[in-house]
Design an enzyme around this catalytic site. Structure first.
Site, PDB file in Angstrom:
ATOM      1  N   ASP A 136      11.470  16.023  26.790  1.00  0.00           N
ATOM      2  CA  ASP A 136      10.214  16.126  26.037  1.00  0.00           C
ATOM      3  C   ASP A 136       9.601  17.483  26.389  1.00  0.00           C
ATOM      4  O   ASP A 136      10.060  18.152  27.320  1.00  0.00           O
ATOM      5  CB  ASP A 136       9.296  14.957  26.456  1.00  0.00           C
ATOM      6  CG  ASP A 136       8.008  14.854  25.633  1.00  0.00           C
ATOM      7  OD1 ASP A 136       7.906  15.532  24.583  1.00  0.00           O
ATOM      8  OD2 ASP A 136       7.103  14.104  26.048  1.00  0.00           O
ATOM      9  N   ARG A 169      -4.344   6.529  19.004  1.00  0.00           N
ATOM     10  CA  ARG A 169      -3.740   7.628  19.777  1.00  0.00           C
ATOM     11  C   ARG A 169      -4.889   8.389  20.418  1.00  0.00           C
ATOM     12  O   ARG A 169      -5.746   8.933  19.725  1.00  0.00           O
ATOM     13  CB  ARG A 169      -2.919   8.557  18.883  1.00  0.00           C
ATOM     14  CG  ARG A 169      -2.569   9.857  19.594  1.00  0.00           C
ATOM     15  CD  ARG A 169      -1.559  10.689  18.856  1.00  0.00           C
ATOM     16  NE  ARG A 169      -0.227  10.108  18.960  1.00  0.00           N
ATOM     17  CZ  ARG A 169       0.900  10.779  18.699  1.00  0.00           C
ATOM     18  NH1 ARG A 169       0.857  12.047  18.323  1.00  0.00           N
ATOM     19  NH2 ARG A 169       2.070  10.195  18.799  1.00  0.00           N
ATOM     20  N   HIS A 172       3.745   5.983  25.826  1.00  0.00           N
ATOM     21  CA  HIS A 172       4.047   6.125  24.387  1.00  0.00           C
ATOM     22  C   HIS A 172       5.044   5.020  23.990  1.00  0.00           C
ATOM     23  O   HIS A 172       6.199   5.296  23.671  1.00  0.00           O
ATOM     24  CB  HIS A 172       4.625   7.513  24.113  1.00  0.00           C
ATOM     25  CG  HIS A 172       4.650   7.892  22.663  1.00  0.00           C
ATOM     26  ND1 HIS A 172       4.101   7.115  21.664  1.00  0.00           N
ATOM     27  CD2 HIS A 172       5.178   8.986  22.039  1.00  0.00           C
ATOM     28  CE1 HIS A 172       4.295   7.714  20.494  1.00  0.00           C
ATOM     29  NE2 HIS A 172       4.943   8.841  20.690  1.00  0.00           N
ATOM     30  N   CYS A 181      11.614  12.984  21.621  1.00  0.00           N
ATOM     31  CA  CYS A 181      10.667  12.304  20.724  1.00  0.00           C
ATOM     32  C   CYS A 181      10.131  13.234  19.643  1.00  0.00           C
ATOM     33  O   CYS A 181       9.633  12.754  18.619  1.00  0.00           O
ATOM     34  CB  CYS A 181       9.524  11.691  21.534  1.00  0.00           C
ATOM     35  SG  CYS A 181       8.501  12.904  22.408  1.00  0.00           S
ATOM     36  N   ARG A 209      11.159   5.595  13.838  1.00  0.00           N
ATOM     37  CA  ARG A 209       9.764   5.248  14.096  1.00  0.00           C
ATOM     38  C   ARG A 209       9.260   4.326  12.980  1.00  0.00           C
ATOM     39  O   ARG A 209       8.532   3.365  13.220  1.00  0.00           O
ATOM     40  CB  ARG A 209       8.893   6.512  14.162  1.00  0.00           C
ATOM     41  CG  ARG A 209       9.181   7.431  15.349  1.00  0.00           C
ATOM     42  CD  ARG A 209       8.800   6.791  16.663  1.00  0.00           C
ATOM     43  NE  ARG A 209       7.391   6.429  16.705  1.00  0.00           N
ATOM     44  CZ  ARG A 209       6.384   7.262  16.968  1.00  0.00           C
ATOM     45  NH1 ARG A 209       6.628   8.531  17.248  1.00  0.00           N
ATOM     46  NH2 ARG A 209       5.129   6.829  16.986  1.00  0.00           N
ATOM     47  N   GLN A 257       7.277   4.989  20.639  1.00  0.00           N
ATOM     48  CA  GLN A 257       8.447   5.870  20.618  1.00  0.00           C
ATOM     49  C   GLN A 257       9.659   5.193  21.239  1.00  0.00           C
ATOM     50  O   GLN A 257      10.790   5.363  20.794  1.00  0.00           O
ATOM     51  CB  GLN A 257       8.130   7.166  21.370  1.00  0.00           C
ATOM     52  CG  GLN A 257       9.264   8.170  21.354  1.00  0.00           C
ATOM     53  CD  GLN A 257       9.518   8.745  19.971  1.00  0.00           C
ATOM     54  OE1 GLN A 257       8.582   9.216  19.323  1.00  0.00           O
ATOM     55  NE2 GLN A 257      10.759   8.723  19.510  1.00  0.00           N
TER      56      GLN A 257
END
Ligand code: CP
Ligand code: NVA
Length: 299
Positions: free
Chosen positions: A217, A102, A129, A257, A285, A132
């Protein structure tokens, strides 16, 4: 050897298989079945940004699969002191079985993968991402069945999550409407590369009409903290709430998310509404990444 830097690294069939497998792995886990296909395997986890869900899900996945993981923050590694990515990739990948990263710059992950002897997973960059999206696609399928042919609306910033939704629209075959304030649209090249119907809007109401899934988001992503105030003004009309959801199709789902800023991009009430699946989405996840790890380790 395969990497997972964006959803485009897997075919539509492979992604669909992953989702089916994630649902099965979830069932097995809930039934208390011990399944350890990654005994003695090690996942290195490089985090240049904060995380709750990504770290906990990958670490738990490795333990439940019989392996282990190493958490590497820039405060503790030589990467954080400027050791070249190429050198770090050669060394770290010589000692572990897969690497999860990340970070900010997507090119860092690409460069790492080019110099890695083991699979590399993108666990969020400024641009994408993809992990996700595996969880989101699993969650939609569990609640509503196939997402193919459905309409999804992205509301808010044209950010890393929005870009991964564009890739997902291609791979999973859904139509995508994107509502952003002017100047916050997704990357034009990513939009242009999409082979499915992507429609850009600068208002929420028209974008949400006819939608089966509404997703949002945060307005300021990690690394954009100093823009928070400016963005609060620009995004003031882009909150997803009950009024917005009322314009979508009957039974449309809401996803985020997380972490969420209640009262900004999402109203406090909507988070726990019956059509909100954010908690399942977060839990998935774990299951979706288990399917991904199994796929990458055994390929
Ligand atoms: N959604 C997500 O990636 O959460 P974290 O930042 O907590 O990992
Ligand atoms: N767009 C957000 C997602 C966090 C999981 C960010 O990059 O901060």
């Amino acid at each position: 050897m395969r990497h997972f830097l964006t959803l485009k690294d897997l075919t539509s069939d492979e992604l669909q298989q992953l989702i089916t497998r994630a649902i099965e792995l979830k069932r097995m886990h809930k039934a208390g079945e011990i399944y350890q296909p990654l005994k003695n395997k090690v996942l290195a986890m490089i985090f240049d940004k904060s995380s709750t869900r990504t770290r906990v899900s990958f670490e738990s996945a490795m333990v439940q699969f019989g392996g282990g993981s190493i958490f590497l923050s820039p405060n503790d590694t030589q990467l954080g002191r400027g050791e070249p990515v190429e050198d770090s990739a050669r060394v770290i990948s010589s000692m572990v079985d897969a690497v999860m990263i990340r970070t900010f710059d997507h090119n860092m992950v690409k460069k790492f993968a080019e110099n890695s002897s083991v699979p590399v997973i993108n666990a969020l960059t400024d641009d994408y991402h993809p992990c996700q999206l595996l969880a989101d696609m699993q969650t939609y399928q569990e609640h509503k069945g196939s997402i193919q042919g459905k309409t999804v609306t992205w509301v808010g910033d044209g950010n890393n999550m929005c870009h991964s939704y564009i890739n997902a629209a291609d791979r999973f075959g859904f139509k995508l409407s994107i509502a952003t304030p002017k100047g916050y649209e997704p990357d034009a090249n990513i939009v242009a590369s999409a082979q499915t119907t992507i429609t850009l809007f600068n208002d929420v109401d028209s974008a949400v009409k006819g939608s089966d899934l509404v997703v949002t988001d945060v307005w300021a992503s990690m690394g954009q903290e100093e823009e928070q105030k400016k963005r609060e003004v620009a995004f003031a009309d882009f909150q997803v709430n009950h009024d917005v959801m009322a314009l979508a199709n009957e039974g449309a789902l809401f996803m985020h998310c997380l972490p969420a800023h209640r009262g900004e991009e999402v109203s406090a009430e909507l988070m726990d509404d019956t059509n909100s699946v954010v908690w399942n989405e977060a839990e998935n996840r774990l299951h979706a990444q288990k399917a991904l790890l199994e796929f990458l380790f055994t390929n």
